[in-house]
Design a protein around this motif. Structure first.
Motif, PDB file in Angstrom:
ATOM      1  N   PHE A   5       3.910   1.554  -1.016  1.00  0.00           N
ATOM      2  CA  PHE A   5       4.653   1.705  -2.260  1.00  0.00           C
ATOM      3  C   PHE A   5       3.758   2.222  -3.378  1.00  0.00           C
ATOM      4  N   LEU A  39      -0.436  11.697 -20.480  1.00  0.00           N
ATOM      5  CA  LEU A  39      -0.588  12.943 -19.758  1.00  0.00           C
ATOM      6  C   LEU A  39       0.177  14.060 -20.440  1.00  0.00           C
ATOM      7  N   MET A  80       2.778   3.070 -15.784  1.00  0.00           N
ATOM      8  CA  MET A  80       3.238   4.418 -15.494  1.00  0.00           C
ATOM      9  C   MET A  80       3.679   5.130 -16.746  1.00  0.00           C
ATOM     10  N   LEU A 100     -10.231   3.472  -2.467  1.00  0.00           N
ATOM     11  CA  LEU A 100      -8.959   3.111  -3.089  1.00  0.00           C
ATOM     12  C   LEU A 100      -9.008   1.686  -3.619  1.00  0.00           C
ATOM     13  N   LEU A 113       2.026   8.342 -18.311  1.00  0.00           N
ATOM     14  CA  LEU A 113       2.829   9.550 -18.375  1.00  0.00           C
ATOM     15  C   LEU A 113       2.816  10.135 -19.773  1.00  0.00           C
ATOM     16  N   LEU A 135       3.873   5.875  -5.033  1.00  0.00           N
ATOM     17  CA  LEU A 135       4.311   5.859  -6.424  1.00  0.00           C
ATOM     18  C   LEU A 135       3.242   6.452  -7.324  1.00  0.00           C
ATOM     19  N   VAL A 178       4.088   9.683  -9.804  1.00  0.00           N
ATOM     20  CA  VAL A 178       4.036   9.632 -11.268  1.00  0.00           C
ATOM     21  C   VAL A 178       3.635  10.995 -11.813  1.00  0.00           C
ATOM     22  N   ILE A 221     -12.367   5.728   2.772  1.00  0.00           N
ATOM     23  CA  ILE A 221     -11.252   6.111   1.903  1.00  0.00           C
ATOM     24  C   ILE A 221     -10.549   4.876   1.355  1.00  0.00           C
ATOM     25  N   ASN A 222     -10.245   3.956   2.253  1.00  0.00           N
ATOM     26  CA  ASN A 222      -9.565   2.764   1.764  1.00  0.00           C
ATOM     27  C   ASN A 222     -10.456   1.926   0.858  1.00  0.00           C
ATOM     28  N   PHE A 247       6.387  13.369 -11.541  1.00  0.00           N
ATOM     29  CA  PHE A 247       7.369  13.187 -12.595  1.00  0.00           C
ATOM     30  C   PHE A 247       6.944  13.919 -13.858  1.00  0.00           C
ATOM     31  N   ALA A 248       5.665  13.827 -14.158  1.00  0.00           N
ATOM     32  CA  ALA A 248       5.167  14.562 -15.314  1.00  0.00           C
ATOM     33  C   ALA A 248       5.448  16.055 -15.138  1.00  0.00           C
ATOM     34  N   THR A 266      -4.161   7.727   4.218  1.00  0.00           N
ATOM     35  CA  THR A 266      -4.531   6.430   4.793  1.00  0.00           C
ATOM     36  C   THR A 266      -3.437   5.374   4.693  1.00  0.00           C
ATOM     37  N   TYR A 298       3.522  -2.296 -13.303  1.00  0.00           N
ATOM     38  CA  TYR A 298       3.276  -0.919 -12.872  1.00  0.00           C
ATOM     39  C   TYR A 298       4.095   0.062 -13.680  1.00  0.00           C
ATOM     40  N   TYR A 349       0.742   3.569  -3.263  1.00  0.00           N
ATOM     41  CA  TYR A 349       0.158   4.867  -2.926  1.00  0.00           C
ATOM     42  C   TYR A 349       1.116   5.986  -3.320  1.00  0.00           C
ATOM     43  N   LEU A 361       5.998  -5.469 -10.567  1.00  0.00           N
ATOM     44  CA  LEU A 361       6.575  -4.136 -10.698  1.00  0.00           C
ATOM     45  C   LEU A 361       6.704  -3.699 -12.145  1.00  0.00           C
ATOM     46  N   PRO A 400      -7.127  14.105   2.328  1.00  0.00           N
ATOM     47  CA  PRO A 400      -7.508  12.727   2.667  1.00  0.00           C
ATOM     48  C   PRO A 400      -6.575  11.681   2.052  1.00  0.00           C
ATOM     49  N   MET A 431       0.833  -1.185   0.000  1.00  0.00           N
ATOM     50  CA  MET A 431       0.000   0.000   0.000  1.00  0.00           C
ATOM     51  C   MET A 431       0.877   1.248   0.000  1.00  0.00           C
TER      52      MET A 431
END
Lengths: 649, 642
Positions: free
Chosen positions: A205, B631, B624, B595, B628, A209, A213, B591-592, A216-217, A280, B620, A207, B617, A277, A203
């Motif tokens: 990591f 975006l 990403m 998510l 990116l 990351l 991102v 909230i969780n 980074f943009a 968490t 991801y 979250y 990884l 918020p 979570m």
């Protein structure tokens, strides 16, 4: 600066060389040290511990050396607030022209740099990091029994990365270090954490990351825009922070673009801070991490977020920061109250301390976005003070856990009887956290509230910010609530009839009932610092404030003035329409109407100049009728002349 | 020695005492640690007397300049807004400071001496935590000295919070008793509620003046008054919030009775004589601000008057001697605020001064009783102690007479001045004050008669009552001299040495007409109250029981302190706690959960693509990069459009 023991022989001595490259050494020592530790045989646990502790201590000495060098290099001991100890090296230059080509006018398109420097903002945080890591290592001696080698190697790696963030003077380098901190910490949580460690690590990591991102943009976009300010012969695109600071000041970034960029950076930094918020991940990660991990996480890693705001968002995107300030302030206030209330109902002491961070960092954010010197100083001090007291609280909680293997308040009680030394430390740190005057927390809290409170006042060195009394009043409930949950914790754990979990004190832990000498060695330096910073914070404040002014506040003030004059222009515009200013015109920098060079407004008033006081007394009173209008702030007699001088140019 | 050096040394000596006791305690000499405390506090007291001499010697022409020039110890921190300097650690020495220092240090010294006897068991062995006790006491004396010596609002706040901390630590001295631990927490938290307002008041002062040192603020408050009178009122009321918390006035009085869980010397020193009067000191110190605002003064007077009566009625129906005294303290503090509010500030300080002695005496006397009764303090469990504890009885009687306002004793003079001023300024409040005076005499002597008169009755486990040792009796005797004589420094009313000394810094009003009549009235009321108590508790002992039985609801309400604690629990603590649980639940589920939902989408998509990618990884990273790029394209596009 010759080091003691360095030969006074001819040329460059060893001491000179170290002093010359002190920042690079500072970053590299723990990283190389991590490699060194990794090379040791896994079985030699005692020597692994000793070696990693000495590496971290060496880093601390380097950090002290660096701050000494910094003070020495600064003219007038830092009054100017400039950066110092610059070190630069090319990382990647593309296309890599030959010398003749360069002479004939060819310039590279991209230059990525290894560029480090420090100023009064980063030095305190570097010292904090350098101090906490050896203590964290020392605190892990008894708790970490498995995979000892990997653990210390990762901790040292993390150390290097954190120092790198605070030293970086290149935005891309900053981002690299910023992200790199995730990796060691991910493993530290996932391998040595509590029962839910995998979930917590994942979570944490993902979250963070996910947020970075976007950051980074933002980094890429800002870097790309840097071509507008490429000096002759320099690369078109560079991530050099000093260049990026100019972008907003010269109007290259329109308010809308700034807004988007601000949100992009916000995504990364806000999660790290964490701002409600988006918080968490924090309770879970803090609770599941091993003691040292939690301490470092709370002590330093959260500060990467606030430092990012202070170093990047505020000065690079000042106009957007001004526009977003009320929003962020409200989020911060909600965080203060929400975090405190949530902390109060926790049954797990560690989680309670974790939630307290949510509450405390709300204060930090609030001070920052007050756009006042008091608020900024308070925020920066808050980073240091929160780092000390919360890390220490985590250490103490860890020490209790190692003895009783529980952190639940309903299983513990009355520990004061058997553990008086621990009790002493826990109370000291809780009080520092509560903001008791005389300990460090008070000064930062007071300054933050002061900055927030007076934020709607214009002063000679800058127009009004956008917060004000209401914000401060809501935030100040935090001073009640922080006492509520921390005293609840002390009451539950320390006082009352003695209560131990069923299995009692763990006799196999190799620990004494009260704290061992090692553990006292972990806590005592922090306690001493808490007291010293509460009683005599003057040197630290004197180091911070010029830098805050030069690096952050002056840029914000410039933007506020630009904005105010633009508003005025707009209000005039519909009376006597002017030809539209196109984008090129807006981007052409210093010629733009309303642009005020940064050095313009720094009327260095003597500290007790009474004439200003009387006026300052009158100003807020008038302000009361129209407190939050920025244009009103500029209209005021003591600011207006400066603004109009800039505008007429 | 110069004033500067003395004033710096006064807080430092007790602090050094506290620090040294910490060291000695670690070394194992804990049984002797009281000597360090006596030495530290005693030396500070000697210095305070010297300071008084020197301040008194300042000629009238130099007074204003000397008083308003702070003694800067060092620079502390700053906000660095232009035009503002450092917040200094600076001391202000003027008559008010001197009076407070003398009061605080003399009572402290006596309490420290008393504690040497009190904090031991019957065999003379030091109690557990003996050295801790003296270290905290010394720390308290240091904090209190800082509070009254501080030359700006930040230092005032520092002293304010530090005395609160010492109070917390000392109330919770017997930390293993759940009630003590709870009481300590409650005291700190309720005080924090007051400090919330107090802190905002200080910030508001900074907002308007840009500085926080007394001299500047008090000098310029008139200018602010001309521009914006409302702001002055708001400042004064916010500051008063702090006083309400610290001095246990309505509605924040709830912590003080519970604070009696601390050792009795602590109750005497902190919760009767000194710390709780900090609010009175603060209002008097900020007299320049309060005096500007009629509304604020009215609020101060009203809160004070109502609290005085309110607490006196509760004291009628309590059985715990210390609690009776605690409510009496609240009531007497109410008097002081009444005095402040009607403008008789020096009379309020005068009452603070006399009250410190007789109330400390009463508490220490109660402690002596408690010591003899093996910790029992409920007046239903014992009686007729005057033969067993002759010295305690005599001194306690003197203290009670002073508290009741018996003519010519110290309480009489000071209380009378306040009542007189109240009558002149606001007659309804004067009536309130007179009524309270009657009740005060009654409940005080109810306690005296039940505890010391009648047939001897001892609680179970106590064979016979022992008078306490010299360590404890000697301070009682010294204090009773104070309780008798302290009032004479303020005679004749309004013109005594006391008022004259204070006059350059604390303003008082004095109404000449009707002074003697008022003295006769209040003295008579005191006698009536004492006589009524004698009638009910000595002569016709059944009357009280019958009265209580006849009005069970009234008695219950008084005995349960008007249910204020229950009210706060139901209205403030409970809802906040529920809100906290809601917050935590919101975190965990809302909230969780959200998510999780967000994460579920890529997971669902991922299931479709698992054939290609298994390493988490990389997946991801891939996502990403794509995101990116998208975006960036979008941003370029959006930028191109504008």
């Amino acid at each position: 600066m010759p080091l003691p023991g360095a030969g006074a022989a001819s040329g460059l001595t060893m001491g000179d060389w170290i002093a010359e490259h002190v920042l690079t050494l500072l970053i590299l020592t723990p990283i190389v040290g991590a490699g060194l530790v990794a090379l040791l045989p896994s079985a030699a646990e005692a020597s692994i511990r000793r070696v990693s502790l000495s590496i971290a201590t060496a880093t601390l000495l380097l950090a002290i050396l660096a701050s000494g060098r910094f003070l020495q290099q600064q003219p007038l001991f830092g009054v100017a607030g400039e950066t110092a100890l610059h070190e630069r090296a090319d990382w990647l230059v593309w296309p890599d022209y030959t010398e003749e080509q360069t002479e004939s006018g060819a310039r590279p398109w991209l230059r990525l740099q290894y560029s480090v420097a420090v100023d009064g903002i980063s030095v305190p945080l570097i010292l904090l990091t350098a101090l906490l890591t050896p203590l964290a290592i020392l605190a892990s001696f008894s708790g970490i029994r498995q995979r000892v080698k990997e653990y210390y190697a990762l901790l040292l790696l993390l150390h290097g990365a954190m120092l790198g963030v605070f030293c970086a003077r290149d935005l891309l380098l900053f981002y690299v270090f910023f992200e790199f901190t995730l990796v060691p910490l991910y493993f530290i949580i996932a391998i040595w954490g509590g029962s839910e460690r995998r979930r917590a690590a994942n979570m944490f990591f993902i979250y963070t990351l996910a947020g970075s991102v976007f950051t980074f943009a933002g980094v890429l976009y800002l870097g790309w825009m840097s071509f507008t300010h490429a000096p002759t012969g320099e690369a078109m695109v560079s991530f050099d922070m000093d260049r990026l600071y100019l972008l907003a000041a010269d109007g290259v970034l329109s308010p809308a673009v700034q807004g988007w960029l601000f949100l992009a950076f916000f995504a990364g930094f806000a999660i790290k801070v964490p701002i409600f918020p988006l918080h968490t991940w924090l309770p879970l990660a803090h609770t599941e991490a091993p003691t040292a991990g939690s301490a470092i996480l709370a002590g330093v890693l959260l500060k990467l977020g606030t430092y990012g705001f202070l170093r990047i968002s505020l000065p690079m995107l000042p106009e957007a920061s001004l526009s977003f300030a009320p929003w962020i302030a409200w989020l911060a206030i909600v965080g203060i109250i929400y975090g405190a209330l949530a902390a109060w109902v926790q049954r797990d002491v560690k989680k309670l301390v974790a939630y307290s961070s949510v509450s405390h960092l709300g204060f930090c954010m609030l001070g920052m976005f007050s756009m006042k010197m008091a608020g900024l100083t308070g925020a920066l001090l808050y980073m240091v003070n929160h780092g000390l007291s919360t890390a220490a609280l985590f250490f103490v909680v860890g020490m209790i856990y190692e003895r009783y293997h529980t952190r639940r308040v309903d299983e513990l009680g009355g520990l004061a009887r058997k553990m008086p030394v621990m009790t002493f430390f826990l109370i000291v740190f809780a009080l520092a956290s509560v903001g008791l005057p005389g300990l460090n927390g008070f000064i930062s809290e007071f300054l933050v509230l002061l900055g927030t409170f007076t934020s709607d006042q214009a002063t000679p060195d800058g127009p009004a910010g956008s917060l004000g009394i209401t914000y401060a009043a809501f935030a100040a409930t935090g001073i009640i609530l922080s006492a509520v949950y921390l005293l609840f914790m002390c009451r539950a754990v320390l006082f009352g009839p003695e209560k131990e979990p069923v299995h009692g004190f763990d006799r196999h832990s190799g620990l004494t009932q009260d704290l061992t000498r090692n553990e006292v060695a972990v806590l005592a330096p922090i306690a001493v610092l808490c007291l010293v910073l509460g009683v005599a914070p003057k040197p630290l404040i004197e180091m911070m404030q010029p830098a805050l002014k030069q690096q952050t506040l002056s840029r914000l003030s410039a933007a506020a003035l630009v904005r105010a004059s633009a508003e005025k222009e707009r209000s005039l515009a519909w009376r006597s329409p002017e030809p539209n200013r196109d984008r090129e015109g807006a981007a052409s920098g210093p010629q733009k109407a309303g642009y005020v060079p940064v050095q313009r407004f720094a009327p260095n008033r003597s500290s007790r100049d009474p004439s200003w006081q009387i006026r300052s007394m009158a100003a807020p009173l008038r302000d009361r009728t129209d407190p939050r209008s920025v244009s009103a702030g500029v209209e005021r007699d003591n600011v207006h002349p400066i603004a109009s001088k800039g505008a007429s140019r | 020695m110069t004033i500067e050096l003395i004033s710096i040394l006064i807080p430092l000596l007790p602090l050094a005492g506290a620090a040294l006791i910490g060291v000695v305690g670690l070394r194992g000499l804990r049984d002797r640690s009281h000597w360090l405390a006596i030495l530290g506090v005693g030396a500070a007291l000697v210095l305070a007397v010297l300071l008084y001499e020197q301040v008194q010697a300042i000629p009238e022409s130099e007074q204003a300049a000397r008083y308003s020039t702070p003694i800067v110890v060092y620079e502390w921190f700053r906000a660095a807004e232009p035009g503002t300097g450092w917040f200094n650690v600076e001391l202000r020495v003027d008559p008010l400071t001197c009076v407070m220092l003398l009061t605080v240090l003399s009572v402290s010294l006596l309490v420290v001496i008393y504690s040497v006897g009190y904090m031991r068991d019957h065999h003379g062995h030091a109690e557990r935590g003996y050295e801790r006790f003296f270290a905290f006491l010394c720390l308290f004396v240091f904090s209190m000295c800082m509070l009254v010596l501080g030359g700006n609002f930040v230092l005032l706040y520092l002293g304010w919070e530090l005395v609160g901390l010492c109070s917390y630590l000392l109330i919770g001295f017997y930390y293993q008793r759940p009630s003590a631990a709870e009481a300590a927490k409650k005291a700190f938290l309720v005080n924090r509620v007051g400090d919330f307002g107090f802190g905002l008041g200080i910030l508001l002062i900074y907002y308007h003046f840009g500085r926080l040192d007394y001299a500047y603020v008090f000098e310029h408050v008139g200018e602010l008054m001309k521009i914006s009178p409302n702001q002055v009122t708001i400042i004064a009321l916010l500051l008063f919030c702090g006083a309400v918390g610290k001095s246990a006035q309505l509605p924040l009085h709830v912590w003080l009775p519970d604070a009696m869980e601390g050792p009795t010397p602590v109750s005497a020193l902190i919760h009767a004589a000194t710390m709780v009067t900090a609010g009175v000191y603060m209002v008097a110190r900020c007299g320049a601000i309060f005096a500007e605002s009629a509304l604020a003064m009215a609020v101060v007077a009203l809160v004070g008057g109502l609290t005085a009566l309110f607490a006196a009625t509760i004291a009628l129906a309590q059985y715990d001697m210390k609690r009776i005294l605690a409510y009496s303290t609240i009531s007497q503090l109410g008097y002081m605020f009444l005095g402040l509010g009607v403008g008789a500030m020096s009379s309020a300080i005068f009452h603070l001064f006399t009250h410190a002695y007789f109330k400390a005496l009463l508490f220490l006397g109660a402690g002596s009783v408690m010591h003899a009764m093996a910790g029992e303090i409920d007046i239903r469990r014992f009686g007729g102690l005057r033969r067993g504890l002759p010295w305690t009885y005599r001194t306690f009687l003197i203290g009670s007479l002073a508290l009741a306002g018996f003519p010519l004793l110290s309480g009489f003079w000071s209380k009378d001045e306040i009542i007189h001023a109240a009558f002149a300024e606001a007659p309804p409040l004067g009536v309130l004050a007179l009524l309270t005076a009657l009740l005060t005499a009654f409940y005080t002597f109810r306690m005296v008669f039940r505890a010391f008169h009648g047939d001897e009755k001892l609680p179970e486990g106590v064979e016979h009552a022992h008078e306490s040792g010299t360590w404890m009796v000697a301070p009682l005797c010294v204090l009773s001299i104070g309780a008798i004589a302290a009032g004479f420094v303020g005679v004749p009313a309004g013109h005594g040495t006391f008022h004259h000394f204070l006059s350059p810094v604390v303003h008082g009003v004095h109404h000449e007409e009707g002074g003697l009549e008022m003295m006769i009235v209040s003295g008579t009321l005191a006698l009536i109250g004492i006589g009524a108590a004698w009638f009910v508790y000595v002569r016709r002992r059944d009357l009280a029981v019958r009265a209580a039985a006849a009005m069970p609801h009234v008695f219950d309400a008084l005995n349960r302190k008007y249910y204020v604690d229950e009210l706060y629990d139901a209205l403030v603590v409970g809802p906040l706690r529920r809100l906290g649980r809601f917050c935590y639940g919101w975190d965990t589920y809302a909230i969780n959960g959200l998510l999780w939902l967000i994460a579920a989408v890529p997971r669902a998509v991922g299931y479709g693509l698992t054939t290609f990618q298994r390493g988490a990884l990389q997946g991801y990273a891939m996502g990403m990069t794509i995101g990116l790029l998208l975006l960036m394209c979008w941003m370029l596009w959006a930028n191109g459009r504008t």
